[in-house]
Design an enzyme around this catalytic site. Structure first.
Site, PDB file in Angstrom:
ATOM      1  N   GLY A 145     -13.594  -3.924   1.209  1.00 49.81           N
ATOM      2  CA  GLY A 145     -14.893  -3.447   1.680  1.00 49.81           C
ATOM      3  C   GLY A 145     -15.490  -2.413   0.738  1.00 49.81           C
ATOM      4  O   GLY A 145     -16.675  -2.456   0.407  1.00 49.81           O
ATOM      5  N   ARG A 198       0.828  -1.222   0.000  1.00 47.48           N
ATOM      6  CA  ARG A 198       0.000   0.000   0.000  1.00 47.48           C
ATOM      7  C   ARG A 198       0.858   1.266   0.000  1.00 47.48           C
ATOM      8  O   ARG A 198       0.462   2.272  -0.578  1.00 47.48           O
ATOM      9  CB  ARG A 198      -0.936  -0.008   1.213  1.00 47.48           C
ATOM     10  CG  ARG A 198      -2.130  -0.900   0.968  1.00 47.48           C
ATOM     11  CD  ARG A 198      -3.069  -0.925   2.148  1.00 47.48           C
ATOM     12  NE  ARG A 198      -4.362  -1.462   1.749  1.00 47.48           N
ATOM     13  CZ  ARG A 198      -5.235  -1.997   2.600  1.00 47.48           C
ATOM     14  NH1 ARG A 198      -4.943  -2.059   3.883  1.00 47.48           N
ATOM     15  NH2 ARG A 198      -6.394  -2.457   2.171  1.00 47.48           N
ATOM     16  N   LYS A 226     -18.263 -16.051   5.527  1.00 49.68           N
ATOM     17  CA  LYS A 226     -19.639 -15.815   5.945  1.00 49.68           C
ATOM     18  C   LYS A 226     -20.536 -15.275   4.836  1.00 49.68           C
ATOM     19  O   LYS A 226     -20.186 -14.330   4.147  1.00 49.68           O
ATOM     20  CB  LYS A 226     -19.644 -14.814   7.111  1.00 49.68           C
ATOM     21  CG  LYS A 226     -19.147 -15.432   8.404  1.00 49.68           C
ATOM     22  CD  LYS A 226     -18.724 -14.378   9.403  1.00 49.68           C
ATOM     23  CE  LYS A 226     -19.911 -13.707  10.055  1.00 49.68           C
ATOM     24  NZ  LYS A 226     -19.455 -12.511  10.810  1.00 49.68           N
TER      25      LYS A 226
END
Ligand code: ADP
Ligand code: MG
Length: 398
Positions: free
Chosen positions: A379, A37, A202
Site C-alpha cells: 500500500g 518481516r 480490482k
C-alpha cells in the site's frame, strides 16, 4: 531526513530509543507463518542494541479494532524475535500502561523490549488529532529518540507513525531508507524504457497509481482481473470475467490519455477462459476480443505472455504490482510465472510491490535476490507512486 546512522553518530549508549517496526506477520492460533518481516526488522534493532541503546519496539499486528484481543497479541512475535536475535526480548503486556513503563524502566543498556500490539489502543488509528496526540504523548514519554523502520505503515497517519515523531528527535531506519531509495529511482531520473506491469483483482484499487504513471512510463502492461474492464472499455465482451462497470468511463479516459501521451498501453491478446472459478475448471484459450459469454478469464494466454515478456525484454526499469491471473490455482499461475521470469532477465532495476505479488513470486519458487527489490509495503509503495504525500515520511523530513 535524519537517518539511523545520524542517530548512532550522536552516541546512543544509555538512551531509550523507540523503534516503530513492521512485525505484522501472518499468525494463526499463536503460530507465526512467514517470519520475513521479523527478520527484516533485525538489522536496525541490532545496530541500536550493539551501540548500547535501550531499545523499545512498538508495532501492530492485524486489525484488532482498538480493543485488547488476545488473538492479536504480539507475545509470540517477541519470542520469535528473541530467537532470531539470539537474546531475550522483554515483552510488555500493554502499550503505554504500567507494564510498558516497568518494562522500559528495567531495560539495561543494549537490551530490547517489545510493547504489546499498538492497535489495542483505539487512539492509535483515531482520526481525531487530539486523541492521537494524547496517546502519542504517552508513547513518547517512554523514549528519548524515535526511529521509524516500518515502511509498510508510513502511509498511515497513526500515532506510532506520525504523532510520536512530532514529539521526539526522529530518524529513518534502515528499512525505510532502503525502500525510499528504490522508489525514488522509479520517480526521478528513471532509466528508460520504464515499463510498469499492473494486475490483481480490482482496477478501482489502482486508479490513482494508473493516472499518475501515465505521466511517467513508456509502457504500461495490464493483466489480471483489471484487464477485463480495459477490454470492455475498448468495446469487447468479457463474458463472466471480473468487470467494474462503474469504472468504464475512467478507464476510457486512461486509454485516451495513454494515446495522447504516447504511452504504449499493452493489454492481453489471448485469455484462459474457464467455465468455473475453480482449480479444475474446463479451460479454453480464446482471443481477448472473443471471450465466450458463459466463461470467465482467469489468466492471460500464451501469446500474451510472450507479448508481455517482449515488452519487458529491453526495459531498464520495471515496476510490477498485481498477479496476471488467479495464481492461487496452479492452472492459472502461468501468466504470473511468465512475467516473473521476464523480470529476472531484465538488465536494469526491477521492483515487485504488493502483498499478493510478493507472495506469488515466492510461491512460484523465485528467490528474493532474483529481483532488484521486493517491497515490504504494498500500500505504501503504491501511494508513493501515486504521488501522494506519505504522512510517516513527511514527518521524518521535518
Ligand atoms: P497485490 O496484493 O500484489 O497488490 P492484488 O491484491 O491487487 O495484488 O490482487 C491479487 C489478487 O488478484 C489475487 O488474489 C488473484 O487471484 C486476483 N486475480 C488476478 N487475476 C484475476 C482474474 N483474472 N480474475 C479474478 N481474480 C484475479
Ligand atoms: Mg492484495
Amino acid at each position: 531526513m535524519q537517518s539511523l546512522d545520524d542517530l548512532l553518530a550522536t552516541g546512543v549508549a544509555g538512551k531509550r530509543v523507540l523503534v516503530r517496526s513492521d512485525l505484522n506477520v501472518p499468525l494463526k492460533d499463536g503460530v507465526i507463518g512467514d517470519d520475513g518481516r521479523i527478520k527484516a526488522s533485525i538489522p536496525t534493532l541490532r545496530a541500536l542494541a550493539s551501540a548500547g541503546a535501550r531499545v523499545v519496539v512498538t508495532a501492530h499486528l492485524g486489525r484488532p479494532k482498538g480493543t485488547v484481543d488476545p488473538a492479536y497479541s504480539l507475545a509470540p512475535v517477541a519470542a520469535r524475535l528473541g530467537e532470531l536475535l539470539g537474546k531475550p526480548v522483554a515483552f510488555a503486556s500493554d502499550v503505554v500502561g504500567y507494564s510498558a513503563q516497568e518494562t522500559v524502566a528495567s531495560l539495561k543498556d543494549g537490551e530490547i523490549a517489545l510493547l504489546e500490539n499498538v492497535r489495542f489502543e483505539a487512539a492509535e488509528t483515531s482520526k481525531d488529532d487530539a486523541e492521537r496526540g494524547a496517546f502519542a504523548d504517552k508513547l513518547a514519554s517512554l523514549a528519548d529518540a524515535f526511529v521509524d523502520d516500518a515502511f509498510g505503515a508510513v502511509h498511515r497517519k497513526h500515532a506510532s507513525v506520525y504523532d510520536v515523531a512530532e514529539r521526539l528527535p526522529h530518524y529513518a531506519g534502515g528499512l525505510v531508507l532502503a525502500e525510499l531509495t528504490v522508489l525514488r529511482k522509479l520517480t526521478t531520473d528513471t532509466d528508460r524504457p520504464y515499463a510498469v506491469v499492473l494486475g490483481g483483482a480490482k482496477v478501482s484499487d489502482k486508479l490513482g497509481v494508473i493516472a499518475n504513471l501515465l505521466g511517467s512510463v513508456d509502457r504500461l502492461l495490464i493483466g489480471g482481473g483489471m484487464a477485463y474492464t480495459f477490454l470492455k472499455a475498448q468495446g469487447h465482451e468479457v463474458g463472466k470475467s471480473l468487470l467494474e462497470a462503474d469504472q468504464l468511463d475512467v478507464v476510457r479516459g486512461f486509454l485516451a490519455e495513454a494515446e495522447k501521451r504516447g504511452v504504449d498501453l499493452v493489454l492481453p491478446v489471448d485469455i484462459l477462459a474457464a467455465d468455473d472459478f475453480s482449480p479444475t475448471a474446463n479451460v479454453v484459450i480464446v482471443p481477448a476480443t472473443e471471450i465466450p459469454a458463459d466463461r470467465e478469464g482467469l489468466d492471460i494466454g500464451p501469446q500474451s505472455r510472450e507479448l508481455f515478456a517482449s515488452k519487458l525484454a529491453d526495459a531498464k526499469t520495471v515496476f510490477w504490482n498485481g498477479p496476471m491471473g488467479v495464481f492461487e490455482f496452479d492452472a492459472f499461475a502461468g501468466g504470473t510465472l511468465a512475467v516473473a521470469e521476464a523480470l529476472t532477465k531484465v538488465d536494469g532495476l526491477t521492483v515487485v510491490g504488493g502483498g499478493d505479488s510478493a507472495a506469488a513470486v515466492r510461491k512460484l519458487g523465485f528467490s528474493d535476490d532474483q529481483f532488484g527489490h521486493i517491497s515490504t509495503g504494498g500500500g505504501a509503495s503504491l501511494e508513493y507512486l501515486e504521488g501522494k504525500q506519505l504522512p510517516g515520511i513527511t514527518i521524518l523530513e521535518s
